[in-house]
Design a protein around this motif. Structure first.
Motif, PDB file in Angstrom:
ATOM      1  N   LYS A 204      42.011   1.410 -42.556  1.00  0.00           N
ATOM      2  CA  LYS A 204      41.514   2.770 -42.324  1.00  0.00           C
ATOM      3  C   LYS A 204      40.007   2.854 -42.548  1.00  0.00           C
ATOM      4  N   MET A 205      39.494   1.910 -43.332  1.00  0.00           N
ATOM      5  CA  MET A 205      38.070   1.886 -43.626  1.00  0.00           C
ATOM      6  C   MET A 205      37.319   0.837 -42.816  1.00  0.00           C
ATOM      7  N   THR A 206      38.000  -0.213 -42.400  1.00  0.00           N
ATOM      8  CA  THR A 206      37.318  -1.318 -41.721  1.00  0.00           C
ATOM      9  C   THR A 206      37.464  -1.282 -40.203  1.00  0.00           C
ATOM     10  N   VAL A 207      38.405  -0.490 -39.699  1.00  0.00           N
ATOM     11  CA  VAL A 207      38.638  -0.382 -38.254  1.00  0.00           C
ATOM     12  C   VAL A 207      38.284   1.036 -37.819  1.00  0.00           C
ATOM     13  N   SER A 208      37.399   1.149 -36.844  1.00  0.00           N
ATOM     14  CA  SER A 208      36.884   2.468 -36.463  1.00  0.00           C
ATOM     15  C   SER A 208      37.829   3.266 -35.572  1.00  0.00           C
TER      16      SER A 208
END
Length: 386
Positions: A204-208
């Motif tokens: 959720k934080m590393t994939v836009s």
């Protein structure tokens, strides 16, 4: 988690070119003609090399004429024993090797020719086989990889019923020496259930893109719960498009909006022995990390209706490199060492988790489709006794 036994595809070999081994009619004379005899001997040797090259291309590449490296010739090659093989026999021979094994055996021969560019005949000399082991050792191949390449050379000799230099005492000792000097150790760590949940949250934080977050969530949960190899669901090259999990091979069961299980059909996998596909059924659960719900949600939000199950928005298949890259980012974000976790860590984690739950060795072997005790290397908990 349950699965049917792994079964596999047979591929047919075209019949050998019987005309390549024939000798042209020779007019009989009252006096021996040494020039004619020499010419016939040359033609026979050339025919043998041509026939053998065709055979090796067929066995290694799956069809005649493929492969960039020429096959070896063999002056002592038993032409008569192979020239009369019919189509059925050739098909049976083809089925004895999987596509991946043929590619690996071809690569072994290519490596041998890289070391010995003059190699063009069988049987190989004992000296050249020994030097091949030394060559691979210098190139820092693992002991298991060296043994696999030597085994591929052995296969060639056995196939052609030739003396096999790889079975000699000195070769066995060299391989044993490699094992002692290059002890193999699988440093990959398992993606356990707890780590899996952290990686999904890390996405959720590393994939836009939200759809890619959902895609990776479904993919991670599927690989873990079905003991899958990453290469069975995502492509390594464009040629793999039809060899990974397809849209039509995923079936949900139960309520249309809330299915209780999913069935997948894997038509191409590493341990295939016949043409039958592998069928895996996964039961759903409750909560955020249910594999059935994750796959169903991804299926509803993705627009594709055919081709690989895992595709990007533009319809191109999800690649192995993309998943590996995103997995490394998530692992780093979650505070783990990305060098120790790879795509195969899902499969290692599944075996470890099943052992922790008390599954028997035979059950884990069935779930993971292992044909040998290789699963022992995958279970990474000291409390589980095999």
């Amino acid at each position: 988690m349950s699965s049917a036994p792994a079964l596999s595809a047979s591929q047919s070999l075209p019949p050998l070119n019987q005309t390549a081994t024939g000798m042209p009619p020779v007019a009989l004379t009252s006096q021996p003609n040494l020039q004619t005899a020499a010419a016939l001997s040359t033609e026979k040797t050339t025919a043998a090399a041509s026939s053998l090259t065709s055979l090796l291309d067929t066995v290694f590449a799956g069809s005649q004429g493929e492969g960039s490296s020429p096959g070896p010739s063999a002056n002592s090659y038993p032409l008569s024993s192979l020239a009369d093989l019919n189509l059925t026999t050739c098909s049976i021979l083809a089925a004895s090797l999987s596509a991946s094994s043929r590619a690996a055996y071809r690569q072994s021969w290519n490596l041998f020719q890289t070391m010995d560019k003059g190699a063009s005949s069988l049987p190989l000399s004992l000296q050249s086989v020994c030097n091949f082991i030394g060559y691979l050792f210098d190139k820092q191949y693992s002991a298991s990889s060296i043994a696999s390449h030597v085994s591929a050379l052995s296969y060639l000799h056995k196939l052609l019923n030739l003396p096999d230099p790889t079975q000699t005492f000195i070769v066995r000792k060299l391989l044993k020496g490699c094992s002692r000097l290059l002890p193999s150790q699988d440093t990959r760590l398992p993606i356990t259930k707890e780590i899996l949940h952290k990686l999904i949250n890390a996405n959720k934080m590393t994939v836009s893109q939200p759809l890619n977050q959902l895609l990776l969530k479904a993919l991670y949960l599927l690989c873990f719960n079905a003991f899958l190899r990453l290469g069975e669901v995502v492509v390594k090259s464009v040629a793999d498009r039809d060899r990974v999990l397809q849209v039509q091979d995923v079936t949900f069961h139960g309520d249309g909006n809330l299915p209780h299980s999913v069935q997948i059909v894997i038509r191409h996998h590493k341990t295939q022995k016949k043409n039958d596909p592998l069928i895996v059924s996964i039961q759903g659960g409750s909560g955020e990390f249910c594999p059935v719900q994750a796959m169903h949600e991804y299926c509803k939000k993705s627009s594709h209706s055919s081709g690989p199950f895992f595709q990007f928005v533009d319809g191109t298949p999800v690649t192995y490199s993309f998943v590996s890259s995103q997995l490394s980012k998530a692992i780093s974000f979650a505070g783990f060492d990305p060098k120790r976790f790879k795509g195969h860590s899902f499969r290692i984690g599944a075996a470890t988790h099943a052992a922790q739950l008390g599954y028997s060795e035979s059950c884990i072997q069935h779930l993971g489709r292992w044909n040998s005790n290789a699963l022992h290397r995958y279970i990474r908990i000291k409390s589980f006794e095999i």
